[in-house]
Design an enzyme around this catalytic site. Structure first.
Site, mmCIF file in Angstrom:
data_model
loop_
_atom_site.group_PDB
_atom_site.id
_atom_site.type_symbol
_atom_site.label_atom_id
_atom_site.label_comp_id
_atom_site.label_asym_id
_atom_site.label_seq_id
_atom_site.Cartn_x
_atom_site.Cartn_y
_atom_site.Cartn_z
ATOM 1 N N LYS A 14 3.222 -2.733 -7.419
ATOM 2 C CA LYS A 14 4.687 -2.474 -7.310
ATOM 3 C C LYS A 14 5.184 -2.735 -5.933
ATOM 4 C CE LYS A 14 8.363 -0.750 -10.052
ATOM 5 N NZ LYS A 14 8.376 -1.891 -11.197
ATOM 6 N N GLU B 65 11.167 -14.122 -19.060
ATOM 7 C CA GLU B 65 11.094 -12.609 -18.740
ATOM 8 C C GLU B 65 9.943 -12.249 -19.942
ATOM 9 O OE1 GLU B 65 11.080 -10.760 -16.239
ATOM 10 O OE2 GLU B 65 11.046 -8.668 -17.179
ATOM 11 N N GLU C 146 1.456 -10.362 -17.433
ATOM 12 C CA GLU C 146 1.291 -9.519 -16.263
ATOM 13 C C GLU C 146 0.482 -8.513 -16.894
ATOM 14 O OE1 GLU C 146 4.237 -7.899 -13.891
ATOM 15 O OE2 GLU C 146 5.585 -7.939 -15.633
ATOM 16 N N HIS D 133 9.246 -33.095 -24.458
ATOM 17 C CA HIS D 133 9.101 -33.979 -23.346
ATOM 18 C C HIS D 133 7.573 -33.981 -22.685
ATOM 19 C CE1 HIS D 133 12.867 -35.548 -23.579
ATOM 20 N NE2 HIS D 133 13.226 -34.070 -23.700
ATOM 21 N N ASN E 142 0.468 0.016 6.176
ATOM 22 C CA ASN E 142 0.875 -0.839 4.953
ATOM 23 C C ASN E 142 1.752 -2.328 5.937
ATOM 24 O OD1 ASN E 142 2.153 -2.088 2.690
ATOM 25 N ND2 ASN E 142 3.796 -0.802 2.807
ATOM 26 N N GLY E 143 1.242 -3.390 5.276
ATOM 27 C CA GLY E 143 1.766 -4.518 5.962
ATOM 28 C C GLY E 143 0.509 -5.470 6.626
ATOM 29 N N LYS F 212 6.337 -10.477 -18.883
ATOM 30 C CA LYS F 212 5.706 -9.374 -19.151
ATOM 31 C C LYS F 212 4.665 -9.164 -19.998
ATOM 32 C CE LYS F 212 7.783 -6.989 -17.398
ATOM 33 N NZ LYS F 212 8.967 -7.487 -16.660
ATOM 34 N N TRP G 32 -3.743 -1.890 -1.490
ATOM 35 C CA TRP G 32 -3.580 -3.204 -2.147
ATOM 36 C C TRP G 32 -4.150 -4.168 -1.194
ATOM 37 C CZ3 TRP G 32 -1.357 -7.964 -1.922
ATOM 38 C CH2 TRP G 32 -1.354 -8.719 -3.129
ATOM 39 N N CYS H 217 0.779 -1.071 -0.029
ATOM 40 C CA CYS H 217 -0.168 0.124 0.026
ATOM 41 C C CYS H 217 0.966 1.288 0.095
ATOM 42 C CB CYS H 217 -0.837 0.170 1.256
ATOM 43 S SG CYS H 217 -1.823 -1.538 1.407
ATOM 44 N N ARG I 156 1.722 1.382 -5.867
ATOM 45 C CA ARG I 156 1.845 0.508 -4.932
ATOM 46 C C ARG I 156 0.716 -0.283 -4.447
ATOM 47 N NH1 ARG I 156 6.714 1.562 -1.916
ATOM 48 N NH2 ARG I 156 5.693 0.112 -0.248
HETATM 49 C C1 F6R Z 1 7.303 -7.928 -12.872
HETATM 50 C C2 F6R Z 1 7.971 -7.388 -11.869
HETATM 51 C C3 F6R Z 1 7.998 -8.162 -10.547
HETATM 52 C C4 F6R Z 1 9.208 -7.924 -9.735
HETATM 53 C C5 F6R Z 1 9.228 -8.645 -8.372
HETATM 54 C C6 F6R Z 1 10.561 -8.414 -7.574
HETATM 55 O O1 F6R Z 1 7.571 -7.044 -14.118
HETATM 56 O O2 F6R Z 1 8.195 -6.220 -11.705
HETATM 57 O O3 F6R Z 1 8.164 -9.716 -10.773
HETATM 58 O O4 F6R Z 1 10.280 -8.123 -10.521
HETATM 59 O O5 F6R Z 1 8.060 -8.573 -7.684
HETATM 60 O O6 F6R Z 1 10.387 -6.978 -7.219
HETATM 61 P P1 F6R Z 1 11.787 -6.399 -6.674
HETATM 62 O O7 F6R Z 1 12.896 -6.451 -7.906
HETATM 63 O O8 F6R Z 1 11.489 -4.792 -6.373
HETATM 64 O O9 F6R Z 1 12.239 -7.239 -5.433
#
Ligand code: F6R
Length: 612
Positions: free
Chosen positions: A607, A484, A491, A507, A102-103, A488, A76, A2, A27
Site C-alpha cells: 500500500k 475496478e 490483485e 474488435h 523509505n525511498g 480487485k 518492500w 516501506c 506498506r
Molecule cells: C488497488 C489499489 C491501488 C491504489 C493506487 C493508488 O486496490 O489500492 O491501485 O488505488 O496505488 O493509490 P492512492 O489512492 O493511495 O494514490
C-alpha cells in the site's frame, strides 16, 4: 512503500517498535528489522527476511533487546532481493550508525564507488547502505552526528524518509525527509517517528508532518526540527482523531472484509456534512463559482483504483458540466507534456496522499500554473498539503492493500463535486440534481442491503474460484466499474482478468472467449441495458458462462438470458457504480479466500506506492 517507525523514551523500545511495525506491515512485507541503542553503548540490530512475525519470534516480541531508543522497518524491496542482509536497518562498517530508509537513493552507485575507493566494505546490495556508510565517513571527519547528517543529505539524491541512530549519541534519533512521508509523534517523555500515523495511534495523537528538506532531532526531552539550512523550524502540531481500534481487525478475518463492510459508515461520513437542505455544499472548498466558470480545461489524475474513480468521474462530470474532462494515469501525465495553463483544473485523487507518481503529476501541474484540487483520505498527507484545495474522503484508515472504502468515498466526493460544478455552471438539469441528491442521502442504506446479500456472492465465488481467466464487460459507467472489478480480482486472487467495453469485444478480444470462460457482465446502467444484453448474447453464443450484475428492476428481464444474476437496488444513474462495486469487491474477496491467498498482503504489492 516501506514502513518506518522510531522511538525514544523510557520504556523498552523493541516491543513498541514491533507493535508500530505491525500497523505498517501493509506498506511492505518482505522483511523487517529493528535497531536499538543498547544500555552498554553500541547498536544492536536484528532483522529477518519474511513477515514481521519471523522477526518478532526471533527476538521474543522485543523482550531480547534492551535499549530505550530504537528504529524499525518493514521492507518492500527495490534494490536487492528480499534477504536478511538486504533488510533494514543497515549498519556502517565501524558499527557506529544504523539507518532505516523509505525511498530510493538515486546516486547510490556513484557514492558506493567513492566509498569503496576509500576502503569501505559493503554488506548489502541496497541503495540504503550508502547512507549508513557515508554517515560514518563524514562523522570520522567532523565527530558531530548532526553535522554528518547534513553532509550526507547534501550528497545524496533521490527520495528518502530516514531514521538514523549513532552509537556515540545514545540519547537521540535523527530523522530526515525528502519526497517520502515521515511524521513526528509527540508523547510524554517519549517521542516517535513514523511513515504513517496508524503506527502511533496507540501512543500519541499529537503529530507534525515533516516537510521536504527538514531534519528532526528526537530525544526524551522533545523534538527539534531544522530546515535545509539548519535553521530551527516551529512545527504546527495536528491532533489526529482516528480511533486506535480503526487500525485493528475488530473480529473480521481480514482488513479487506472489514473495510468492505465499513463502506456504509464511511459514505455517511463523506456525504452527510456536504448535504444541506437538498444542496451539495463544500464548506471545505476554496474554489469559487467564478473560478469554476473561468476554467477552460479539466484533468483528473490518479493511479490504480483511484484512476478508475477518475474514469467514472469523466462520464459524470462531462454529463453534468458539459465541459470536456481528460482522465490521465499519473505516471503518464507527468511525461506527456500536458496542455495545462492558469485556467486548468487538475483534480488529483489519492487515498494515501503519498503516491509518488501522483505527487509528481501534481507538481508538474502546479509548475504549469494549474489549480490543483485533491480528493484525499489521509489528512495532512503530502498531496493534501501541496494542493491548492483538498476535499477529504473521511473513510478512516484503510489497511488492506486492495482499496475498497477509499474507492467508494472518492467516488461519492467526485460525484458531489460534479453536481456542485454543474450547479455553478448552470449546466445540470434541476430535476436530475434534486433526484441525485435525494439518492445520495439514501446511498449508505442501500449499500447496507447489498452487503446483507454477501452470502449469495460467497456461494457463487465458491463455485467459480477455479477459472484461469475472467472477463468483465460493460458499457459506459459499467465499463469503468468493470475496470475496478477486474483489478480487485487480479490483485488479490492472482487470476488473469481483463475489463472490456462490451462493444469493443468484437474488435478482437472476443477470440479469447471459449467454452466455460467466465464473463462478468455488468448491466446496471439502464440507458444502455439493451445494448449490453446483446453483447452478453454474443459471448454466450461462444460458450461463455455469464454472471450478470444489474439492478433490482431489471433482474427478471436479465434472468431470461442469464441464470446467474446479482442485483443491486435501483438508484440515480451516476450512483449505480457506488452500489455495483460492492458485489465485485466481495466476489474478488471470496474467490481469493477460496484460493487460499494472503488477502490483506497480496504478493508483490504494497500500500502507498512511494517509488516511481
Ligand atoms: C488497488 C489499489 C491501488 C491504489 C493506487 C493508488 O486496490 O489500492 O491501485 O488505488 O496505488 O493509490 P492512492 O489512492 O493511495 O494514490
Amino acid at each position: 512503500m516501506c514502513g518506518i517507525v522510531g522511538f525514544v523514551g523510557r520504556q523498552q523500545a523493541a516491543p513498541i517498535l514491533l507493535d508500530g511495525l505491525s500497523k505498517l506491515e501493509y506498506r511492505g512485507y518482505d522483511s523487517a528489522g529493528v535497531a536499538v541503542v543498547s544500555p552498554d553503548g553500541g547498536i544492536e540490530v536484528r532483522k529477518a527476511k519474511g513477515r514481521l512475525q519471523v522477526l518478532s519470534d526471533l527476538i521474543h516480541g522485543g523482550a531480547d533487546m534492551d535499549g530505550r531508543i530504537g528504529i524499525g522497518h518493514t521492507r518492500w524491496a527495490t534494490h536487492g532481493a528480499p534477504s536478511d542482509v538486504n533488510s533494514h536497518p543497515h549498519v556502517s562498517e565501524g558499527g557506529k550508525f544504523a539507518v532505516i530508509h523509505n525511498g530510493i537513493i538515486e546516486n547510490y552507485v556513484e557514492i558506493k564507488e567513492f566509498l569503496i575507493r576509500q576502503g569501505v566494505h559493503f554488506q548489502s546490495e541496497t541503495d540504503t547502505e550508502v547512507v549508513a556508510q557515508l554517515l560514518e565517513f563524514y562523522y570520522n571527519e567532523c565527530r558531530d552526528f548532526f553535522e554528518a547528517v547534513g553532509r550526507v543529505l547534501r550528497r545524496i539524491e533521490g527520495a528518502y524518509a530516514l531514521g538514523m541512530l549513532c552509537a556515540d549519541c545514545p540519547d537521540r534519533i535523527i530523522a530526515a525527509r525528502k519526497d517520502a512521508p515521515l511524521l513526528l509523534g509527540y508523547g510524554e517523555g517519549e517521542n516517535f517517528i513514523a511513515s504513517d500515523v496508524t503506527a502511533l495511534l496507540k501512543y500519541t495523537r499529537d503529530v507534525a508532518y515533516m516537510e521536504d528538506g527538514e531534519v528532526a532531532v528526537l530525544t526524551t526531552e522533545g523534538i527539534k526540527v531544522f530546515d535545509a539550512l539548519q535553521q530551527p523550524v516551529e512545527k504546527e502540531r495536528h491532533h489526529v482523531d482516528w480511533e486506535a481500534a480503526a487500525a485493528e481487525k475488530g473480529g473480521y478475518p481480514h482488513f479487506m472484509l472489514k473495510e468492505i463492510f465499513e463502506q456504509p459508515e464511511a459514505l455517511r461520513r463523506a456525504i452527510s456534512p456536504r448535504l444541506k437542505d437538498g444542496r451539495i455544499v463544500f464548506d471545505d472548498m476554496k474554489l469559487t463559482p467564478e473560478r469554476i466558470r473561468a476554467l477552460s480545461r479539466v484533468f483528473i489524475v490518479a493511479c490504480g483504483s483511484s484512476y478508475h474513480v477518475g474514469m467514472l468521474g469523466k462520464y459524470t462530470l462531462e454529463h453534468l458540466t458539459r465541459r470536456s474532462v481528460e482522465v490521465c494515469l499519473a505516471s503518464e501525465f507527468r511525461y506527456a507534456d500536458p496542455i495545462v495553463d492558469g485556467n486548468t483544473l487538475v483534480i488529483v485523487i489519492s487515498q494515501s496522499g503519498e503516491t509518488l507518481d501522483t505527487m509528481a503529476a501534481l507538481r508538474e501541474a502546479k509548475a504549469r500554473g494549474a489549480y490543483v484540487l485533491s480528493i484525499v483520505n489521509v489528512v495532512g498527507s503530502s498531496i493534501a498539503r501541496e494542493s491548492d484545495d483538498v476535499l477529504y474522503t473521511w473513510a478512516g484508515p484503510e489497511i488492506a492493500v486492495a482499496t475498497t472504502k477509499a474507492y467508494s468515498t472518492q467516488l461519492a466526493v467526485l460525484d458531489m463535486l460534479g453536481l456542485a460544478f454543474g450547479e455553478a455552471l448552470g449546466t445540470v438539469d434541476a430535476a436530475e440534481y434534486a433526484e441525485t441528491v435525494r439518492e445520495l442521502e439514501k446511498l449508505p442504506e442501500k449499500l447496507e442491503t447489498v452487503l446483507a446479500h454477501h452470502e449469495d456472492i460467497q456461494k457463487y465465488a465458491a463455485e467459480h474460484f477455479n477459472h484461469n481467466s475472467i472477463f468483465f464487460i460493460g458499457r459506459n459507467l459499467d465499463y469503468a466499474l468493470g475496470l475496478e472489478g477486474s483489478l480487485k480480482l487480479k490483485e488479490i486472487s492472482y487470476i488473469h482478468s481483463e475489463a472490456y467495453a462490451s462493444g469493443e469485444l468484437k474488435h478482437g478480444t472476443i477470440s479469447l472467449i471459449e467454452e466455460g470462460t467466465l464473463v462478468v457482465a455488468l448491466g446496471t446502467y439502464g440507458k444502455l441495458f439493451d445494448k449490453a444484453m446483446s453483447n452478453v448474447v454474443e459471448v454466450k453464443a461462444r460458450g461463455a458462462e455469464v454472471l450478470a450484475l444489474t439492478t433490482e428492476s431489471r433482474r427478471e428481464e436479465r434472468q431470461k438470458t442469464v441464470p446467474n444474476v446479482l442485483a443491486v437496488p435501483d438508484t440515480a444513474d451516476m450512483l449505480l457504480p457506488s452500489l455495483g462495486v460492492v458485489p465485485l469487491q466481495l466476489f474478488a474477496y471470496y474467490v481469493a479466500l477460496q484460493r487460499g491467498c494472503d488477502i490483506d498482503k497480496p504478493r508483490n504489492l504494497a500500500k502507498s506506492v512511494t517509488v516511481e
